[in-house]
Every structure is written in structure tokens, then in C-alpha cells.
Design a protein around this motif. Structure first.
Motif, PDB file in Angstrom:
ATOM      1  N   ALA A  61       0.813  -1.122  -0.046  1.00 30.71           N
ATOM      2  CA  ALA A  61       0.116   0.016  -0.074  1.00 30.71           C
ATOM      3  C   ALA A  61       0.880   1.236  -0.034  1.00 30.71           C
ATOM      4  N   ILE A  62       1.882   1.314   0.701  1.00 32.06           N
ATOM      5  CA  ILE A  62       2.797   2.468   0.773  1.00 32.06           C
ATOM      6  C   ILE A  62       3.307   2.573  -0.539  1.00 32.06           C
ATOM      7  N   ILE A  64       3.363   5.797  -3.071  1.00 33.14           N
ATOM      8  CA  ILE A  64       4.388   6.619  -3.472  1.00 33.14           C
ATOM      9  C   ILE A  64       4.394   6.678  -5.145  1.00 33.14           C
ATOM     10  N   PHE A  65       3.964   5.545  -5.708  1.00 30.91           N
ATOM     11  CA  PHE A  65       3.864   5.524  -6.953  1.00 30.91           C
ATOM     12  C   PHE A  65       2.851   6.543  -7.562  1.00 30.91           C
ATOM     13  N   GLU A  66       1.899   6.439  -7.027  1.00 32.04           N
ATOM     14  CA  GLU A  66       0.547   7.423  -7.585  1.00 32.04           C
ATOM     15  C   GLU A  66       0.675   8.679  -7.188  1.00 32.04           C
ATOM     16  N   GLY A  67       1.829   9.158  -6.224  1.00 39.64           N
ATOM     17  CA  GLY A  67       2.121  10.490  -5.924  1.00 39.64           C
ATOM     18  C   GLY A  67       1.317  11.073  -4.922  1.00 39.64           C
ATOM     19  N   ARG A  68       0.782  10.309  -4.172  1.00 37.11           N
ATOM     20  CA  ARG A  68      -0.151  10.707  -3.044  1.00 37.11           C
ATOM     21  C   ARG A  68       0.915  10.885  -1.688  1.00 37.11           C
ATOM     22  N   ILE A  69       1.999  10.356  -1.847  1.00 39.03           N
ATOM     23  CA  ILE A  69       2.900  10.799  -0.629  1.00 39.03           C
ATOM     24  C   ILE A  69       4.388  10.710  -1.469  1.00 39.03           C
TER      25      ILE A  69
END
Length: 71
Positions: A56-57, A61-66
Motif C-alpha cells: 500500500a505504501i 508513492i507511485f501514485e504521487g499521494r505521498i
């Protein structure tokens, strides 16, 4: 928004054409239930600890949410 559809990969054959009757595709319901395989400890804002699913983390990161490095 553009959609990308990826055709399911065939899992009926193994290496060099060997038959893989023991392998099957997951159903849509099973795919929705997939979670990562490990929990990892994290430090939030340098003060609070917690655990997160590594899959999930990495997706966040891949989606750019964090921001951060992949686990």
C-alpha cells in the motif's frame, strides 16, 4: 480521464510449454482483496510510530499521494 485496460496474462503454460493445471487466474473478487505481504514499522512526523502495508505504501508513492523512497 483516460483508462488503460491490460489484458490478463495467460497462466496455462509454464516454462517451455509445460502444462500448469495447478495455476488459475484470480476472480475479480479475489483481486479486490489483494493486500501486500508485509507490515513495516514507520515513524510519522518524527514522533508517532505505526505499521503500514508495504504494498500500500509503495502504491501511494507511485501514485504521487505521498513522497518518499520505495520500501
Amino acid at each position: 480521464m483516460t483508462k488503460l485496460a491490460i489484458k490478463d496474462l495467460s497462466v496455462a503454460e509454464g516454462r517451455k510449454g509445460e502444462d500448469r493445471a495447478d495455476v488459475r487466474s484470480l476472480s475479480p473478487e479475489e483481486l479486490r482483496d489483494i493486500r501486500g505481504g508485509r507490515s513495516i514499522g514507520v515513524l510519522v512526523d518524527g514522533t508517532h510510530t505505526g505499521t503500514v502495508d508495504d504494498f500500500a505504501i509503495n502504491i501511494a508513492i507511485f501514485e504521487g499521494r505521498i513522497k518518499g523512497s520505495y520500501v
